[in-house]
Write an enzyme that holds these catalytic residues in place. Structure first.
Site, PDB file in Angstrom:
ATOM      1  N   ALA A  37      17.618   0.553  19.224  1.00  0.00           N
ATOM      2  CA  ALA A  37      17.584   1.781  20.018  1.00  0.00           C
ATOM      3  C   ALA A  37      16.154   2.170  20.376  1.00  0.00           C
ATOM      4  O   ALA A  37      15.202   1.889  19.636  1.00  0.00           O
ATOM      5  CB  ALA A  37      18.254   2.916  19.244  1.00  0.00           C
ATOM      6  N   TYR A  83      24.423  -6.996  11.975  1.00  0.00           N
ATOM      7  CA  TYR A  83      23.999  -6.013  10.986  1.00  0.00           C
ATOM      8  C   TYR A  83      24.276  -6.517   9.573  1.00  0.00           C
ATOM      9  O   TYR A  83      23.504  -6.249   8.636  1.00  0.00           O
ATOM     10  CB  TYR A  83      24.714  -4.684  11.218  1.00  0.00           C
ATOM     11  CG  TYR A  83      24.568  -4.145  12.626  1.00  0.00           C
ATOM     12  CD1 TYR A  83      23.333  -4.178  13.287  1.00  0.00           C
ATOM     13  CD2 TYR A  83      25.660  -3.610  13.301  1.00  0.00           C
ATOM     14  CE1 TYR A  83      23.197  -3.698  14.574  1.00  0.00           C
ATOM     15  CE2 TYR A  83      25.529  -3.122  14.605  1.00  0.00           C
ATOM     16  CZ  TYR A  83      24.306  -3.171  15.232  1.00  0.00           C
ATOM     17  OH  TYR A  83      24.175  -2.698  16.513  1.00  0.00           O
ATOM     18  N   LEU A  99      22.165   3.799  15.111  1.00  0.00           N
ATOM     19  CA  LEU A  99      23.309   3.403  15.913  1.00  0.00           C
ATOM     20  C   LEU A  99      23.957   4.631  16.560  1.00  0.00           C
ATOM     21  O   LEU A  99      23.634   5.772  16.199  1.00  0.00           O
ATOM     22  CB  LEU A  99      24.329   2.689  15.022  1.00  0.00           C
ATOM     23  CG  LEU A  99      23.884   1.335  14.452  1.00  0.00           C
ATOM     24  CD1 LEU A  99      24.781   0.927  13.294  1.00  0.00           C
ATOM     25  CD2 LEU A  99      23.902   0.272  15.542  1.00  0.00           C
ATOM     26  N   LYS A 122      20.571  11.605  12.709  1.00  0.00           N
ATOM     27  CA  LYS A 122      21.521  12.707  12.855  1.00  0.00           C
ATOM     28  C   LYS A 122      22.453  12.396  14.028  1.00  0.00           C
ATOM     29  O   LYS A 122      22.072  11.647  14.931  1.00  0.00           O
ATOM     30  CB  LYS A 122      20.783  14.029  13.044  1.00  0.00           C
ATOM     31  CG  LYS A 122      19.819  14.062  14.265  1.00  0.00           C
ATOM     32  CD  LYS A 122      20.533  14.283  15.564  1.00  0.00           C
ATOM     33  CE  LYS A 122      19.717  13.909  16.750  1.00  0.00           C
ATOM     34  NZ  LYS A 122      20.544  13.798  17.979  1.00  0.00           N
TER      35      LYS A 122
END
Length: 386
Positions: A37, A83, A99, A122
């Site tokens: 990400a 993963y 994720l 979060k």
């Protein structure tokens, strides 16, 4: 404006990491990253470069090529195409998970079951039921699990909290927290618009609840009294925006708190993007109104405006280092993520961190989110099915 803050933080972290890289200790904490990400660079990779007791030792993606490209870009030794491979690596002590929301619970659970400590983006999970299950596993395994509310580790937040706790301006009467992004700046293909990934404005901008609860020192509200939701055009199950009024019982004294999240904020006068609307919270006490501008990324820029009702005087404070919790530790250039990493390493190493987001707080956070969604008629989010 959330997107502008993210871009600015990427640049901030890049510039300061280059000039402050630290030599690594003999046995540093080895952290693996689950996902490639965009947030990873600012949230963990760059901060780790400036911490002598941390090394990012691996990164994983379901696309091996993408993992390899990220590993090469950031100098990460190992790249994995799943993963599971990363979690099965015995040389990794902890993982950072960024994720999509709906996958947080599943992969945090697998990480804990693999014996890894977890720094989890979060919101902690898709809903409170999943949060309870995950916390139970962490406690049974005696492993560290923490929700990455990075902003709470910054000295500016600690200054405001200490000021409120001091009683100098009396008790809190009400709060109003806001976080918005200008219309059209989050692409409709983004995961934040996907119901199946537990998307929605309140899930993404859950900082408005976090800041409210932190400064009130509160758990769940006694009541969610009013909720107004604007549904996404493409999927009415997803909230484009939500405004909710929460009633907190603070030792028998009721405090009204309003939270507002908006991923598609209309321009002012129909023309001007509201780029000035940084995540902010206004806290009214008996004797003052305190406005904390940009509480989410205070390392970039912030101000704390204090208006004394008794004298009519207004003054402004800014705090980039030190403070009541960190003292002499920390540097003015440290980001919220760098402060968070400092605390995370302290906790894993068995030292008392300057600040910590407890598991009880994270459960209360998810319970509050669920209650607002239920009141809005949208229903609580669900874990992603794979």
């Amino acid at each position: 404006m959330a997107m502008l803050l993210q871009i600015s933080t990427f640049l901030h972290q890049y510039l300061y990491a280059q000039g402050h890289e630290q030599p690594k200790q003999r046995e540093p904490l080895r952290i693996g990253v689950l996902s490639t990400a965009m947030i990873n660079a600012a949230a963990i990779i760059r901060p780790a470069m400036t911490h002598g007791d941390v090394i990012i030792s691996a990164i994983a993606s379901r696309d091996l090529k993408q993992a390899q490209e990220n590993a090469k870009k950031y100098g990460i030794p190992m790249a994995y195409g799943s993963y599971e491979e990363l979690l099965n690596e015995p040389g990794i002590d902890a993982v950072y998970i960024s994720l999509p929301n709906g996958l947080h619970g599943k992969w945090a659970k697998k990480a804990l079951e693999s014996g890894k400590h977890v720094l989890l983006e979060k919101p902690l999970t898709a809903n409170a039921d999943e949060a309870h299950d995950l916390v139970k596993i962490a406690q049974e395994k005696n492993l560290i699990l923490v929700e990455a509310f990075h902003w709470q580790y910054h000295p500016a937040a600690h200054f405001v909290k200490a000021l409120l706790d001091s009683g100098k301006y009396g008790q809190i009467i009400r709060t109003y927290a806001r976080m918005t992004t200008p219309q059209g700046t989050i692409p409709r293909s983004d995961i934040r618009w996907k119901y199946d990934l537990a998307g929605g404005s309140l899930m993404d901008m859950t900082y408005v609840i976090s800041s409210t609860r932190y400064f009130l020192d509160a758990g769940t509200p006694r009541e969610v009294s009013v909720v107004k939701a604007r549904k996404a055009r493409e999927d009415p199950r997803v909230d484009s925006a939500i405004e909710a009024t929460l009633l907190y019982d603070l030792n028998g004294r009721m405090v009204e708190s309003t939270v507002y999240s908006d991923m598609d904020r209309a321009p002012a006068l129909g023309l001007v993007p509201r780029v000035w609307e940084m995540p902010s919270i206004e806290i009214e006490t008996e004797h003052a109104t305190i406005y904390f501008y940009n509480f989410m990324m205070p390392h970039l820029y912030h101000y704390i405006q204090i208006h004394d009702k008794r004298t009519g005087a207004t003054h402004t404070e800014k705090h980039y280092a030190g403070g009541p919790l960190w003292g002499a530790r920390g540097e003015p250039w440290w980001s919220t993520y760098r402060y968070q990493l400092e605390a995370f390493v302290d906790k894993v190493r068995g030292r008392a961190p300057a600040h910590w987001v407890t598991l009880e707080s994270s459960i209360a956070q998810m319970e509050t989110i669920d209650a607002i969604y239920e009141m809005a008629g949208l229903g609580k989010r669900q874990p992603t099915r794979e």
